[in-house]
Design a protein around this motif. Structure first.
Motif, PDB file in Angstrom:
ATOM      1  N   SER A   2       0.836  -1.198   0.000  1.00 20.72           N
ATOM      2  CA  SER A   2       0.000   0.000   0.000  1.00 20.72           C
ATOM      3  C   SER A   2       0.868   1.244   0.000  1.00 20.72           C
ATOM      4  CB  SER A   2      -0.925  -0.003   1.209  1.00 20.72           C
ATOM      5  OG  SER A   2      -0.170  -0.002   2.382  1.00 20.72           O
ATOM      6  N   SER A   4       2.371   4.714   1.056  1.00 17.98           N
ATOM      7  CA  SER A   4       2.487   5.391   2.332  1.00 17.98           C
ATOM      8  C   SER A   4       1.709   6.703   2.287  1.00 17.98           C
ATOM      9  CB  SER A   4       3.961   5.678   2.606  1.00 17.98           C
ATOM     10  OG  SER A   4       4.079   6.615   3.646  1.00 17.98           O
ATOM     11  N   PRO A   5       0.919   6.982   3.314  1.00 12.20           N
ATOM     12  CA  PRO A   5       0.201   8.253   3.344  1.00 12.20           C
ATOM     13  C   PRO A   5       1.131   9.456   3.523  1.00 12.20           C
ATOM     14  CG  PRO A   5      -0.277   6.959   5.299  1.00 12.20           C
ATOM     15  CD  PRO A   5       0.589   6.124   4.435  1.00 12.20           C
ATOM     16  N   ALA A   6       2.341   9.189   3.990  1.00 14.99           N
ATOM     17  CA  ALA A   6       3.284  10.292   4.173  1.00 14.99           C
ATOM     18  C   ALA A   6       4.142  10.434   2.920  1.00 14.99           C
ATOM     19  CB  ALA A   6       4.165  10.016   5.385  1.00 14.99           C
ATOM     20  N   GLY A   7       4.833  11.499   2.800  1.00 12.49           N
ATOM     21  CA  GLY A   7       5.796  11.692   1.698  1.00 12.49           C
ATOM     22  C   GLY A   7       5.119  11.653   0.356  1.00 12.49           C
ATOM     23  N   GLY A   8       3.921  12.202   0.283  1.00  9.60           N
ATOM     24  CA  GLY A   8       3.171  12.129  -0.966  1.00  9.60           C
ATOM     25  C   GLY A   8       3.895  12.780  -2.123  1.00  9.60           C
ATOM     26  N   GLU A 186      15.846  -1.543   8.958  1.00  7.40           N
ATOM     27  CA  GLU A 186      14.930  -0.447   9.319  1.00  7.40           C
ATOM     28  C   GLU A 186      15.622   0.897   9.169  1.00  7.40           C
ATOM     29  OE1 GLU A 186      12.457  -2.828  12.807  1.00  7.40           O
ATOM     30  OE2 GLU A 186      13.326  -0.861  13.253  1.00  7.40           O
ATOM     31  N   GLU A 190      14.588   3.970   6.644  1.00  6.90           N
ATOM     32  CA  GLU A 190      14.327   5.322   7.147  1.00  6.90           C
ATOM     33  C   GLU A 190      15.278   6.324   6.492  1.00  6.90           C
ATOM     34  OE1 GLU A 190      14.436   5.752  11.428  1.00  6.90           O
ATOM     35  OE2 GLU A 190      14.324   7.935  11.253  1.00  6.90           O
ATOM     36  N   ARG A 194      14.141   9.517   4.267  1.00 11.08           N
ATOM     37  CA  ARG A 194      14.472  10.885   4.677  1.00 11.08           C
ATOM     38  C   ARG A 194      15.383  11.579   3.674  1.00 11.08           C
ATOM     39  NH1 ARG A 194      15.367  10.885  11.073  1.00 11.08           N
ATOM     40  NH2 ARG A 194      16.222  12.912  10.503  1.00 11.08           N
ATOM     41  N   ARG A 197      13.089  13.015   1.177  1.00  9.33           N
ATOM     42  CA  ARG A 197      12.357  14.197   1.649  1.00  9.33           C
ATOM     43  C   ARG A 197      13.280  15.333   2.037  1.00  9.33           C
ATOM     44  NH1 ARG A 197       9.364  10.325   5.687  1.00  9.33           N
ATOM     45  NH2 ARG A 197       7.852   9.335   4.312  1.00  9.33           N
ATOM     46  N   THR A 199      15.183  15.418   4.761  1.00  9.81           N
ATOM     47  CA  THR A 199      15.187  15.656   6.211  1.00  9.81           C
ATOM     48  C   THR A 199      16.336  14.943   6.912  1.00  9.81           C
ATOM     49  OG1 THR A 199      13.648  13.816   6.556  1.00  9.81           O
ATOM     50  CG2 THR A 199      12.691  16.015   6.355  1.00  9.81           C
TER      51      THR A 199
ATOM     52  N   LEU B  61      17.460  17.690  10.725  1.00  8.23           N
ATOM     53  CA  LEU B  61      18.657  18.018   9.958  1.00  8.23           C
ATOM     54  C   LEU B  61      19.869  18.250  10.847  1.00  8.23           C
ATOM     55  CD1 LEU B  61      17.109  20.369   7.267  1.00  8.23           C
ATOM     56  CD2 LEU B  61      18.082  18.120   6.906  1.00  8.23           C
ATOM     57  N   PRO B  81       1.139  11.940   9.502  1.00  7.83           N
ATOM     58  CA  PRO B  81       1.940  11.874   8.265  1.00  7.83           C
ATOM     59  C   PRO B  81       2.913  13.052   8.141  1.00  7.83           C
ATOM     60  CG  PRO B  81      -0.340  11.354   7.788  1.00  7.83           C
ATOM     61  CD  PRO B  81      -0.309  11.841   9.208  1.00  7.83           C
ATOM     62  N   ASP B  85       6.936  12.749   7.754  1.00  7.47           N
ATOM     63  CA  ASP B  85       7.583  13.444   6.633  1.00  7.47           C
ATOM     64  C   ASP B  85       8.693  14.357   7.105  1.00  7.47           C
ATOM     65  OD1 ASP B  85       5.022  14.187   4.137  1.00  7.47           O
ATOM     66  OD2 ASP B  85       6.503  12.579   4.355  1.00  7.47           O
ATOM     67  N   ASP B 110       2.213   2.586   8.836  1.00 11.36           N
ATOM     68  CA  ASP B 110       2.067   2.772   7.386  1.00 11.36           C
ATOM     69  C   ASP B 110       2.911   3.930   6.876  1.00 11.36           C
ATOM     70  OD1 ASP B 110      -1.445   1.886   6.916  1.00 11.36           O
ATOM     71  OD2 ASP B 110       0.396   0.698   6.952  1.00 11.36           O
TER      72      ASP B 110
END
Lengths: 327, 241
Positions: A2, A4-8, A186, A190, A194, A197, A199, B61, B81, B85, B110
């Motif tokens: 599915s 991910s709802p984040a990082g659209g 993991e 991650e 990141r 994104r 970050t 950061l 979310p 992010d 998720d």
């Protein structure tokens, strides 16, 4: 899988995975199950068959074949041909986990976002081929995993993320390996998320704090009974399962698989068998006693002290030695 | 009950100097901390208002350590979310703010982060029972959240010990880590030894030698890191058996 709802909105990256042994497998599986495309898996060539055994195919290659990912097992990674192979995949990133070879500048510069390594220690400590074993050999109580943006040096690149793991008391290198491998997976997942994104910021290692973890050789496993018992415990745990902590008794090479340091003082020269009971073989050391709780005499299976005492009758007062001796 | 052999310290930026939050986070990351704890407050779940996802990005950061983001907010699902992010490695929600805790935990997973569940001092432990095997972190608050510098509530300290026993008795393959937050300082750290992770805000960032106004702001990165390392060591030293 599915979304991910984040990082659209971020498009999947094309990732080349370089890794050979079992330690690399959880990371490969996690990447393949994630939002990015693992476009190729690269590992060392198959190891030729030893007497009575099959050819050893690297675990990462086995996983790649199961996942229908193209594989390469080049004999050489220096030189333009390997770089061309990599460039052909147009990679955004190369992930390196225990590949087993130092990579050239040309390789490191090939992917758009560089090469990220998963290293099984808290860098800058334990740079080198055997970080898991050396953390134990040095008696650490905590270790961890670091993701690093690779440069041309040996584990000298900038650090991305790090996660520590307390070392369970009594754990050996094999057990620690099995704990660290999924954490590495993991942490890498991650790290990639990141990086995409923006970050995470790479930061240089403080080389004043660097220590080494060179490749171990079989002979490094020899137990030095002159050392304090607690250091012998570190040695046994760090050398198990490979290369194995060994000693000699009555001309027989014995691998010590498990044991414990005990505080009671030893009133005998180091290496003397003080007590032989079912619970363990008590041996004097440089400081305190070490109780052998599992051992493997050569040409026999691993056994508990009770089984050893049935088959052998070591005399109390016998000396464990550093070689077969003249018998 | 045997306390864990190793403790991690998670400094909370709540007590840091926000005029130079980057330097503060970098320095404390070199001081022996295991995680960076970020207290997110919305002024409704708790009576104070702190940071949002944008500050969390800045903190992310400034460190390589995992970001342990504690959401003291109502309706956390809407913002989870955005916090992941922004760089959260762990997202901890309050059981008191989540009517559908399984759904919230699944959302955190998720999004790709690890999930923690926090309990305020007056919330009974048995709320954890149904989710214990699904989460990576349990956070026991030993003060009513909202402000730093408070002293721990004694009954909540007893609850910490009970939480240790609850997790140990559950016999899970991958048990959640036990974290405690509220009043941890070097002089009382021993009271919190049942936890795996200790959050320390003023206990680290307002460590006595950095508290004198002129001193802290004049320290450079290395000096700041060394000062925080002494604070972290003092807490860890008080925990050693």
């Amino acid at each position: 899988m599915s979304e991910s709802p984040a990082g659209g909105g971020t498009t999947p990256w094309r990732i080349i995975f370089m890794g050979t042994p079992e330690f690399a497998v959880p990371t490969l599986e996690a990447l393949a199950a994630g939002p990015d495309d693992v476009v190729a898996v690269i590992a060392q060539p198959d190891r030729p068959a030893k007497r009575g055994r099959k050819v050893h195919v690297p675990p990462t290659i086995q996983v790649a074949r199961r996942l229908a990912i193209p594989t390469h097992q080049p004999a050489r990674v220096r030189g333009p041909r390997f770089v061309e192979t990599l460039a052909h995949y147009d990679p955004d990133l190369i992930v390196v986990v225990a590949y087993g070879r130092i990579l050239t500048e040309a390789v490191l510069e090939c992917p758009r976002h560089g090469c990220v390594n998963v290293h099984a220690s808290l860098l800058p400590k334990y740079r080198g081929a055997s970080p898991i074993q050396w953390a134990l050999l040095r008696g650490e109580t905590v270790t961890g995993v670091t993701t690093m943006l690779m440069d041309a040096g040996l584990d000298t690149g900038d650090i991305l993320l790090a996660r520590e793991l307390p070392i369970p008391p009594g754990a050996n290198a094999g057990e620690l390996h099995d704990l660290l491998a999924p954490i590495g997976a993991e942490l890498l997942v991650e790290t990639v998320a990141r990086m995409k994104r923006g970050t995470v910021r790479p930061r240089p290692q403080d080389s004043r704090l660097a220590t080494r973890a060179p490749l171990l050789k079989k002979e490094d496993g020899l137990i030095d009974w002159n050392r304090p018992a607690r250091e012998i415990d570190w040695h046994v745990r760090g050398m198990t399962p490979w290369p194995g902590a060994f000693t000699f008794l009555d001309g027989t090479r014995i691998v010590v698989l498990d044991g414990a340091a005990l505080p009671q003082p030893a009133d005998a020269p180091p290496g003397t068998l003080l007590k032989a009971e079912a619970s363990g073989l008590m041996v004097s050391t440089g400081e305190g006693c070490y109780q052998v709780r599992e051992l493997k005499p050569e040409n026999s299976r691993a056994m508990a002290p009770q089984a050893f005492l049935c088959g052998h009758r070591p005399a109390v007062g016998a000396r464990f030695s550093s070689d077969r001796g003249v018998s | 009950m045997s306390p864990p052999a190793h403790h991690s310290i998670a400094p909370s930026i709540l007590s840091a100097d926000f005029t130079r939050i980057g330097a503060e986070v970098e320095a404390v990351s070199r001081a022996g901390a295991g995680l960076i704890h970020v207290d997110v407050m919305d002024g409704r779940f708790v009576p104070n208002l702190t940071v949002g996802p944008d500050i969390v990005s800045a903190v992310a950061l400034a460190t390589n350590l995992p970001l342990d983001v504690h959401l003291m907010i109502v309706e956390p699902d809407r913002l989870i979310p955005r916090f992941v992010d922004a760089g959260a490695s762990i997202v901890t929600v309050h059981v008191e703010a989540c009517p559908h805790l399984h759904r919230t935990i699944a959302l955190i997973h998720d999004c790709g982060a690890r999930a923690g569940v926090a309990l305020n001092p007056a919330t009974p432990l048995h709320f954890l029972g149904p989710v214990l095997s699904d989460i990576e972190l349990v956070l026991i608050m030993t003060v009513d959240p909202g402000f730093g510098g408070q002293d721990p509530i004694p009954s909540a300290l007893r609850k910490l010990g009970q939480a240790r026993r609850l997790i140990d008795k559950a016999g899970l393959d991958r048990p959640p880590a036990l974290e405690v937050d509220g009043g941890v300082k070097a002089h009382n750290a021993g009271d919190f030894a049942a936890a795996d992770i200790l959050v320390a805000g003023s206990g680290v960032f307002l460590w006595p030698e950095t508290q004198e106004d002129t001193h802290k702001s004049s320290l450079d990165g290395d000096q700041l890191a060394a000062a925080y390392a002494r604070a972290v060591s003092a807490i860890l030293g008080a925990l050693a058996p």
